[in-house]
Design a protein around this motif. Sequence first.
Motif, PDB file in Angstrom:
ATOM      1  N   LYS A   1       0.834  -1.196   0.000  1.00  0.00           N
ATOM      2  CA  LYS A   1       0.000   0.000   0.000  1.00  0.00           C
ATOM      3  C   LYS A   1       0.874   1.253   0.000  1.00  0.00           C
ATOM      4  N   GLY A   2       0.541   2.172  -0.894  1.00  0.00           N
ATOM      5  CA  GLY A   2       1.259   3.434  -0.953  1.00  0.00           C
ATOM      6  C   GLY A   2       2.334   3.498  -2.012  1.00  0.00           C
ATOM      7  N   LEU A   3       2.624   2.355  -2.681  1.00  0.00           N
ATOM      8  CA  LEU A   3       3.686   2.343  -3.694  1.00  0.00           C
ATOM      9  C   LEU A   3       3.221   1.725  -5.016  1.00  0.00           C
ATOM     10  N   LYS A   4       1.922   1.684  -5.233  1.00  0.00           N
ATOM     11  CA  LYS A   4       1.393   0.973  -6.393  1.00  0.00           C
ATOM     12  C   LYS A   4       1.598   1.710  -7.711  1.00  0.00           C
ATOM     13  N   THR A   5       1.884   2.995  -7.646  1.00  0.00           N
ATOM     14  CA  THR A   5       2.171   3.759  -8.859  1.00  0.00           C
ATOM     15  C   THR A   5       3.467   4.539  -8.674  1.00  0.00           C
ATOM     16  N   ILE A   6       4.152   4.774  -9.783  1.00  0.00           N
ATOM     17  CA  ILE A   6       5.487   5.371  -9.733  1.00  0.00           C
ATOM     18  C   ILE A   6       5.491   6.736  -9.057  1.00  0.00           C
ATOM     19  N   ASP A   7       4.418   7.496  -9.211  1.00  0.00           N
ATOM     20  CA  ASP A   7       4.379   8.837  -8.628  1.00  0.00           C
ATOM     21  C   ASP A   7       4.396   8.820  -7.099  1.00  0.00           C
ATOM     22  N   LYS A   8       4.219   7.625  -6.502  1.00  0.00           N
ATOM     23  CA  LYS A   8       4.238   7.510  -5.035  1.00  0.00           C
ATOM     24  C   LYS A   8       5.592   7.042  -4.508  1.00  0.00           C
ATOM     25  N   TRP A   9       6.497   6.698  -5.384  1.00  0.00           N
ATOM     26  CA  TRP A   9       7.752   6.089  -4.935  1.00  0.00           C
ATOM     27  C   TRP A   9       8.638   7.047  -4.143  1.00  0.00           C
ATOM     28  N   SER A  10       8.395   8.332  -4.264  1.00  0.00           N
ATOM     29  CA  SER A  10       9.190   9.303  -3.489  1.00  0.00           C
ATOM     30  C   SER A  10       9.005   9.093  -1.988  1.00  0.00           C
ATOM     31  N   LYS A  11       7.927   8.386  -1.604  1.00  0.00           N
ATOM     32  CA  LYS A  11       7.705   8.105  -0.184  1.00  0.00           C
ATOM     33  C   LYS A  11       8.842   7.278   0.406  1.00  0.00           C
ATOM     34  N   VAL A  12       9.447   6.439  -0.416  1.00  0.00           N
ATOM     35  CA  VAL A  12      10.574   5.633   0.066  1.00  0.00           C
ATOM     36  C   VAL A  12      11.722   6.547   0.473  1.00  0.00           C
ATOM     37  N   GLY A  13      12.061   7.479  -0.398  1.00  0.00           N
ATOM     38  CA  GLY A  13      13.130   8.420  -0.082  1.00  0.00           C
ATOM     39  C   GLY A  13      12.820   9.272   1.127  1.00  0.00           C
ATOM     40  N   GLU A  14      11.571   9.695   1.237  1.00  0.00           N
ATOM     41  CA  GLU A  14      11.177  10.519   2.380  1.00  0.00           C
ATOM     42  C   GLU A  14      11.349   9.770   3.692  1.00  0.00           C
ATOM     43  N   ARG A  15      10.956   8.507   3.706  1.00  0.00           N
ATOM     44  CA  ARG A  15      11.096   7.724   4.934  1.00  0.00           C
ATOM     45  C   ARG A  15      12.560   7.407   5.246  1.00  0.00           C
ATOM     46  N   LEU A  16      13.347   7.144   4.208  1.00  0.00           N
ATOM     47  CA  LEU A  16      14.771   6.910   4.447  1.00  0.00           C
ATOM     48  C   LEU A  16      15.427   8.147   5.054  1.00  0.00           C
ATOM     49  N   SER A  17      14.981   9.310   4.642  1.00  0.00           N
ATOM     50  CA  SER A  17      15.517  10.554   5.183  1.00  0.00           C
ATOM     51  C   SER A  17      15.030  10.801   6.612  1.00  0.00           C
ATOM     52  N   GLU A  18      13.726  10.644   6.816  1.00  0.00           N
ATOM     53  CA  GLU A  18      13.131  10.991   8.105  1.00  0.00           C
ATOM     54  C   GLU A  18      13.441   9.984   9.205  1.00  0.00           C
TER      55      GLU A  18
END
Length: 218
Positions: free
Chosen positions: A164-181
Motif C-alpha cells: 500500500k502506498g507504492l502501487k504507482t510510480i508517482d508515489k515512490w518518493s515516499k521511500v526516499g522521504e522515509r529513508l531521510s526521516e
Amino acid sequence: MGTADPITRFRDLIAYAGLKYITLTHNRNNLFTESATDVPFDSIHGITNLGYKLIQIACDEKVIIDVSHSSDRVVVEAVDNTRFGSVWATHSGARSILNNPRNLSDDLILKITDNGGLVGIPFARRFVDTLDGVCQHINHVCQLIGNDKHVAIGSDIDGAMIVKGLKTIDKWSKVGERLSEHYNYSDEAIERIMGGNVSEEFSKYTRSDHIKRFNIIA
C-alpha cells in the motif's frame, strides 16, 4: 526460450536485439537453473551444464545475470563463475527481515555485493510487507555491506501485489522521504538508491549501437 537450441537463441537475442540482462529462472525450475520456490535438483549443483554454457556466454557478451528467483546455491554458483559485478538480484529482499525463500540471506547479500553486484529491494507485499518494510530492507542491506552503493529498488510492480502506498510510480518518493526521516539518509544516498546505482552500473553493460537502434534508454 522457445527453440530446440536455447543457447543459439540466446546468442541471437544478444546479437540482434541487444539483450543486456537475463533472469536465470522464475518460480519453477528450468533447463538452466533451479528456482527458490521449486523442488531442488537431484544434483550437487543448482546450475545445469546448459546453464553454465548460458552464463559463460553472458559473461563473454557482458550481459547482466539476475539471480532473483534462484535457489541459494544457484546464487553462490553464479557469482563464483562470473565476472566481477555481473550478478545482480534485481528484486529480492532480506531474509533476516522477512523469512521467505525468495529473499536473500545475509551471506548471499554479501556474496553478491562483495562481487560488485546490486541488490534491488522489491515492493511486493509477500517479500517486504509494508512501505516501512521496504525501508527496513534497504537500510538492512546498507548497514550489512557498509555502504549504499550496491543497493537499489527493484519494485516488481508489473508482477506482484504491491504494498500500500507504492502501487504507482508517482508515489515512490515516499521511500526516499522515509529513508531521510527515519534513517537519516542523505539526499545523495537516496538518489543513488532510488536509481543512481542502477544507472551507473547498467551503463557499463550497454552498447551505443544497440541503444541507438532500439531506442533503449540506459
